[in-house]
Design a protein around this motif. Structure first.
Motif, PDB file in Angstrom:
ATOM      1  N   ILE A   1      -6.012   1.432   8.404  1.00 44.50           N
ATOM      2  CA  ILE A   1      -5.812   0.558   7.250  1.00 44.50           C
ATOM      3  C   ILE A   1      -7.010  -0.386   7.182  1.00 44.50           C
ATOM      4  O   ILE A   1      -7.327  -1.065   8.158  1.00 44.50           O
ATOM      5  CB  ILE A   1      -4.475  -0.215   7.374  1.00 44.50           C
ATOM      6  CG1 ILE A   1      -3.297   0.782   7.398  1.00 44.50           C
ATOM      7  CG2 ILE A   1      -4.330  -1.222   6.244  1.00 44.50           C
ATOM      8  CD1 ILE A   1      -1.937   0.177   7.621  1.00 44.50           C
TER       9      ILE A   1
ATOM     10  N   SER B   1       1.423   3.993   9.468  1.00 43.03           N
ATOM     11  CA  SER B   1       1.499   4.914   8.340  1.00 43.03           C
ATOM     12  C   SER B   1       2.298   6.129   8.783  1.00 43.03           C
ATOM     13  O   SER B   1       2.309   6.473   9.961  1.00 43.03           O
ATOM     14  CB  SER B   1       0.102   5.328   7.874  1.00 43.03           C
ATOM     15  OG  SER B   1      -0.527   6.099   8.877  1.00 43.03           O
TER      16      SER B   1
ATOM     17  N   ARG C   1      -1.125   2.655  -1.260  1.00 45.46           N
ATOM     18  CA  ARG C   1      -1.960   3.325  -0.254  1.00 45.46           C
ATOM     19  C   ARG C   1      -3.428   2.935  -0.409  1.00 45.46           C
ATOM     20  O   ARG C   1      -4.268   3.471   0.313  1.00 45.46           O
ATOM     21  CB  ARG C   1      -1.838   4.853  -0.397  1.00 45.46           C
ATOM     22  CG  ARG C   1      -0.481   5.408  -0.044  1.00 45.46           C
ATOM     23  CD  ARG C   1      -0.444   6.919  -0.155  1.00 45.46           C
ATOM     24  NE  ARG C   1      -0.640   7.383  -1.514  1.00 45.46           N
ATOM     25  CZ  ARG C   1      -1.726   8.039  -1.949  1.00 45.46           C
ATOM     26  NH1 ARG C   1      -2.709   8.331  -1.127  1.00 45.46           N
ATOM     27  NH2 ARG C   1      -1.819   8.412  -3.212  1.00 45.46           N
TER      28      ARG C   1
ATOM     29  N   LEU D   1      -5.739   2.675   2.657  1.00 42.64           N
ATOM     30  CA  LEU D   1      -5.267   3.495   3.785  1.00 42.64           C
ATOM     31  C   LEU D   1      -6.157   4.737   3.824  1.00 42.64           C
ATOM     32  O   LEU D   1      -6.270   5.438   2.811  1.00 42.64           O
ATOM     33  CB  LEU D   1      -3.809   3.909   3.569  1.00 42.64           C
ATOM     34  CG  LEU D   1      -3.252   4.962   4.538  1.00 42.64           C
ATOM     35  CD1 LEU D   1      -3.127   4.399   5.947  1.00 42.64           C
ATOM     36  CD2 LEU D   1      -1.894   5.490   4.076  1.00 42.64           C
TER      37      LEU D   1
ATOM     38  N   ILE E   1       2.626   3.680   3.930  1.00 44.99           N
ATOM     39  CA  ILE E   1       2.522   2.587   4.905  1.00 44.99           C
ATOM     40  C   ILE E   1       3.894   1.949   5.047  1.00 44.99           C
ATOM     41  O   ILE E   1       4.641   1.867   4.078  1.00 44.99           O
ATOM     42  CB  ILE E   1       1.504   1.543   4.411  1.00 44.99           C
ATOM     43  CG1 ILE E   1       0.107   2.162   4.354  1.00 44.99           C
ATOM     44  CG2 ILE E   1       1.508   0.301   5.307  1.00 44.99           C
ATOM     45  CD1 ILE E   1      -0.958   1.263   3.742  1.00 44.99           C
TER      46      ILE E   1
END
Ligand code: GLN
Length: 446
Positions: free
Chosen positions: A55, A146, A173, A176, A186
């Motif tokens: 992340i 995640s 997202r 991510l 997530i």
């Protein structure tokens, strides 16, 4: 306090890949100042958080536990990080994981494995193993992970904490690092269900930066924790408590059902007939998407570049062979094969059809029931090294978590007992956007 604990135990647990003490202290100071000037407290005011290392966190390392990104500092914050900041949580560092979130034990981290705080000879699960271990060991108050095929729920189960995968699209997202974009979500890893509701409340919501983000009203998850499950209709899929599931794990789930029954819920056995095809479909689809998503790591744009290339093709090839670990390469090869013309219909397309059948299984059950309950994983944690030589057994561990991702629906894992001194998780699955019911059920049981 969080750093004191980290310095005390992380030498053994090894949940962290990087710490950011300087930044965290500044953030905390700023928050105090704001408060003194009459500012309001955010929902997560002052709570130390650990973030899975896939992340993006601006200005700090975001490695996905890969050699490829070992020097990569994100140039922006993921939406969830922005949201945590506005809820006034403080990020203390980045957490270990299986490389690019591919794996279920943290042994695929290209830096070092993380150890299960309950017994350091065991895996913490994965791929968000660092997130689960850090929460279980009390190093952070909560963590983000995640979940593409179980990567929040399975490590939560192995580490005796709560882990929740929200409905696909509920949490942005953006930021991510993509593994399988149609499955990735997530979610929070916390000590208890109430904390999960607080974190989810802070990170959920529509985001124009994510084209798959759901534009829906976010309910009040915190007030959903009423403790009341009277009249709740629970379905227990026979495929989730049958062959391949440790009988002692089944036993823990059965006792959990008794507790819920005592609170006024009812349960019945049902069937999700396509469960046995879920693992095969998932590994084809997830690897196909991964092979496409990971094409961006070419040695030019991100991370490490090989110093030994004489031309462009060599630059790509060598950067990728040196940068990726064995499991990541295996998936890229499998995915590229499944997507190649001539094989597409037989593999990718077929897997997509199976995905629809699995989703329909859930729709049928949810026509008559409020939640589905079973174990999160077929067994408790295994020993480090025990399964590394056999990727197929490792893949089969995911049989109970994967169907939820394929269907895009929410599920939580809550601790429901111990087997051989190691925690076991109860999985509560809900309808799409049914987070409030899932949390309410989990909270009542807990
Ligand atoms: N264990 C699964 C896999 O290896 C799940 C991974 C995940 O959810 N990120 O793909």
């Amino acid at each position: 306090q969080s750093y004191r604990r980290i310095h005390e135990v992380d030498g053994k647990v090894r949940a962290f890949l990087s710490l950011d003490e300087e930044n965290a202290k500044n953030a905390a100071k700023q928050m105090d100042e704001q408060l003194q000037q009459g500012g309001e407290r955010g929902l997560l005011f002052g709570l130390p958080a650990g973030i899975k290392d896939n992340i993006a966190t601006e200005g700090t390392l975001t490695t996905c536990a890969s050699q490829f990104l070992s020097n990569y500092k994100a140039i922006y914050d993921a939406t969830v990080i922005k949201k945590l900041k506005s809820a006034q949580s403080v990020t203390v560092g980045k957490l270990n994981m299986d490389e690019f979130a591919m794996g279920g034990s943290n042994e695929n981290s290209s830096f070092h494995p993380t150890h299960n705080p309950w017994n350091v000879e065991y895996v913490p699960g994965g791929s968000s193993g660092g997130s689960a271990a850090a929460v279980a060991a009390g190093e952070v108050y909560f963590a983000l992970g995640s979940d593409t095929g179980g990567s929040i729920r399975q490590p939560a189960s192995y580490c005796g904490i709560v882990g929740m995968k929200p409905t696909y699209g509920l949490v942005s997202r953006f930021g991510l690092v993509a593994f399988a974009s149609s499955l990735d979500q997530i979610g929070p890893l916390t000590k208890n269900v109430e904390d999960a509701a607080f974190v989810l409340q802070s990170i959920a919501g529509h985001d124009p930066m994510d084209s798959t983000s759901a534009n829906v009203e976010i309910p009040d998850y915190i007030s959903a924790l009423s403790g009341d499950v009277k009249g709740l209709r629970i379905a227990v899929p026979k495929e989730y408590i049958g062959k391949g599931v440790d009988p002692r794990v089944k036993e823990s789930v059965m006792s959990a059902l008794k507790v819920l029954e005592g609170l006024g819920a009812t349960w019945e056995e049902v069937s999700l007939p396509h469960t046995e095809y879920a693992v095969a479909a998932y590994y084809l689809l997830a690897s196909s998407e991964a092979s496409s998503n990971l094409a961006r790591f070419d040695g030019v744009r991100y991370g490490v570049r090989t110093p030994n290339a004489n031309n462009l093709i060599e630059l790509y090839r060598k950067s990728r062979s040196e940068g990726f670990g064995a499991e990541v390469k295996r998936r890229i090869m499998l995915g590229t094969y499944a997507l190649s013309s001539g094989y597409y219909d037989a593999y990718y397309l077929k897997a997509q059809k199976v995905r629809t059948l699995i989703k329909q299984d859930f729709d049928q059950v949810f026509a008559n029931y409020d939640v589905i309950i079973g174990p999160t994983a077929p067994t408790p944690a295994f020993k480090i090294g025990e399964q590394v030589d056999n990727p197929l057994t490792m893949y089969l561990n995911d049989i109970l978590t994967i169907p939820v991702n394929l269907a895009g629906i929410p599920a939580i894992s809550v601790p429901c007992g111990l087997v051989d001194g190691l925690p076991v998780g109860l999985q509560i699955i809900g309808k799409a956007l049914g987070e409030a019911t899932v949390l309410r059920t989990a909270h009542a049981f807990e």
